[in-house]
Design an enzyme around this catalytic site. Structure first.
Site, PDB file in Angstrom:
ATOM      1  N   ILE A 150       5.728  47.006  -1.404  1.00  0.00           N
ATOM      2  CA  ILE A 150       6.363  46.817  -0.100  1.00  0.00           C
ATOM      3  C   ILE A 150       5.277  46.882   0.967  1.00  0.00           C
ATOM      4  O   ILE A 150       4.528  47.861   1.036  1.00  0.00           O
ATOM      5  CB  ILE A 150       7.406  47.923   0.189  1.00  0.00           C
ATOM      6  CG1 ILE A 150       8.529  47.902  -0.856  1.00  0.00           C
ATOM      7  CG2 ILE A 150       7.986  47.765   1.603  1.00  0.00           C
ATOM      8  CD1 ILE A 150       9.371  46.645  -0.835  1.00  0.00           C
ATOM      9  N   HIS A 151       5.181  45.838   1.793  1.00  0.00           N
ATOM     10  CA  HIS A 151       4.195  45.887   2.869  1.00  0.00           C
ATOM     11  C   HIS A 151       4.562  45.037   4.080  1.00  0.00           C
ATOM     12  O   HIS A 151       3.978  45.212   5.152  1.00  0.00           O
ATOM     13  CB  HIS A 151       2.829  45.419   2.364  1.00  0.00           C
ATOM     14  CG  HIS A 151       2.735  43.925   2.213  1.00  0.00           C
ATOM     15  ND1 HIS A 151       3.230  43.269   1.115  1.00  0.00           N
ATOM     16  CD2 HIS A 151       2.225  42.967   3.031  1.00  0.00           C
ATOM     17  CE1 HIS A 151       3.027  41.970   1.262  1.00  0.00           C
ATOM     18  NE2 HIS A 151       2.414  41.761   2.401  1.00  0.00           N
ATOM     19  N   ARG A 152       5.518  44.135   3.961  1.00  0.00           N
ATOM     20  CA  ARG A 152       5.816  43.204   5.057  1.00  0.00           C
ATOM     21  C   ARG A 152       6.336  43.941   6.295  1.00  0.00           C
ATOM     22  O   ARG A 152       7.115  44.890   6.186  1.00  0.00           O
ATOM     23  CB  ARG A 152       6.857  42.183   4.613  1.00  0.00           C
ATOM     24  CG  ARG A 152       6.344  41.207   3.571  1.00  0.00           C
ATOM     25  CD  ARG A 152       6.115  39.847   4.166  1.00  0.00           C
ATOM     26  NE  ARG A 152       5.664  38.891   3.171  1.00  0.00           N
ATOM     27  CZ  ARG A 152       5.423  37.619   3.426  1.00  0.00           C
ATOM     28  NH1 ARG A 152       5.571  37.146   4.641  1.00  0.00           N
ATOM     29  NH2 ARG A 152       5.005  36.815   2.480  1.00  0.00           N
TER      30      ARG A 152
END
Length: 345
Positions: free
Chosen positions: A204-206
């Protein structure tokens, strides 16, 4: 001899650049790389140059940890200076990051042709910074290298029909080259005591997931629920780790690890049972390893992974019937790009 100025800044761009840089050299062209510093952690950056045999950057701009406008502006300023010093024949950019848009605009303002690898992708969500970056980069580029026919159609719908090349996906080139190398060098399965086929991989990074506190918690709740079915291994992006710490979240059932190199990720993916991610690149990498994926977003630019039944949005409960995706090519996208650059120059 044609001289190419390549702009890189983030993990997916290093992965895409590896086979293209080799193909450029094979065609007898010269290449100079500018690393913007967008991913500045050694585990998010340096390791990829080492593992994938990418030429070391001639320029390290060290622009990071800023807001979108400040980061892009600082990159523009430093890239322009480097481009003026190098006087390249063409600017080569990849993907959809702030580094992408900065390279595109710097080249366009200096009247240097721009070539965009992975052009034409659209999520049709203008709230995403990545969508804006792709659209603007495409519209100032002279050469548009599309990974799929859907991307070609998207560009045509926006009036872009010149300089377009459907080449396939360069990430497939990299995956094919990395699989055997990963088997001989990566020990990540043994290090974490993983049983092949018994775990899932998550990332998860957006910004759409990390900038909204309520949505971030919703995503983490979804992952904890998924972990009830199987163990989840999650390489944690620095931004995501900071959020987890600030909110005191421990994520039961998830094994949180530091960011990993490409070879470790390739082996981790190839042995997994499922992938849960908001990364565009990882959706495709999951398909390359024939591992089903759940995209933790409300839309995806890689629509063919949905249509071919290897991917689904988290808002859907079922997959379409599975089939192969022929658009991604046979592993020769980088060679096609290099030949097109040689011909154009």
């Amino acid at each position: 001899m044609p001289h190419i100025f390549t702009v890189l800044g983030a993990r997916p761009q290093f992965i895409k650049a590896a086979p293209v840089s080799r193909a450029i050299a094979k065609e007898g062209m010269t290449e100079v790389i500018a690393h913007t510093g967008q991913h500045f952690d050694a585990l998010m950056s340096d390791v990829f140059f080492d593992e994938l045999d990418i030429p070391k950057p001639a320029y390290n701009l060290e622009v990071n940890s800023l807001g979108h406008a400040a980061m892009t502006g600082r990159m523009l300023e430093k890239l322009e200076e480097a481009m003026l010093a190098e006087a390249p024949d063409i600017i080569l950019i990849y993907g959809d990051t702030n580094s992408t848009i900065a390279g595109a605009l710097a080249g366009a303002k200096l009247n240097i042709p721009v070539a965009h690898v992975e052009a034409g992708l659209r999520s049709f969500n203008r709230r995403m910074p990545e969508e804006i970056n792709r659209v603007v980069a495409d519209h100032v580029s002279a050469l548009l290298f599309c990974p799929t026919q859907t991307a070609v159609r998207n560009l045509a719908a926006e009036g872009l029909t010149k300089g377009i090349h459907a080449v396939g996906d360069v990430m497939f080139d990299t995956t094919l080259a990395a699989v055997k190398r990963a088997e001989g060098r990566s020990t990540i399965i043994e290090t974490h005591g993983l049983k092949p086929g018994s775990y899932a991989v998550a990332t998860i990074h957006r910004a759409e997931n990390t900038d909204d506190p309520e949505r971030f918690l919703h995503v983490m709740d979804w992952l904890e629920e998924a972990a009830r079915m199987r163990r989840i291994v999650m390489p944690v992006h620095p931004r995501t780790r900071k959020l987890l710490v600030s909110r005191g979240l421990t994520l039961e059932g998830l094994t949180l690890i530091d960011p990993i190199g490409y070879l470790d990720m390739a082996r981790l993916l190839s042995q997994s049972a499922a992938v849960y991610t908001d990364s565009g690149g990882l959706q495709k990498e999951a398909y390359f390893h024939r591992v089903p994926c759940v995209t933790l977003r409300d839309e995806t630019e890689w629509v063919e992974t949905i249509e071919a039944g290897w991917n689904r949005l988290w808002t859907s409960k079922t997959y379409a019937p599975r089939r192969d995706i022929t658009d991604y090519g046979t592993g020769d996208a980088a060679a096609k790009i290099a030949r097109a650059l040689q011909h154009a120059l």
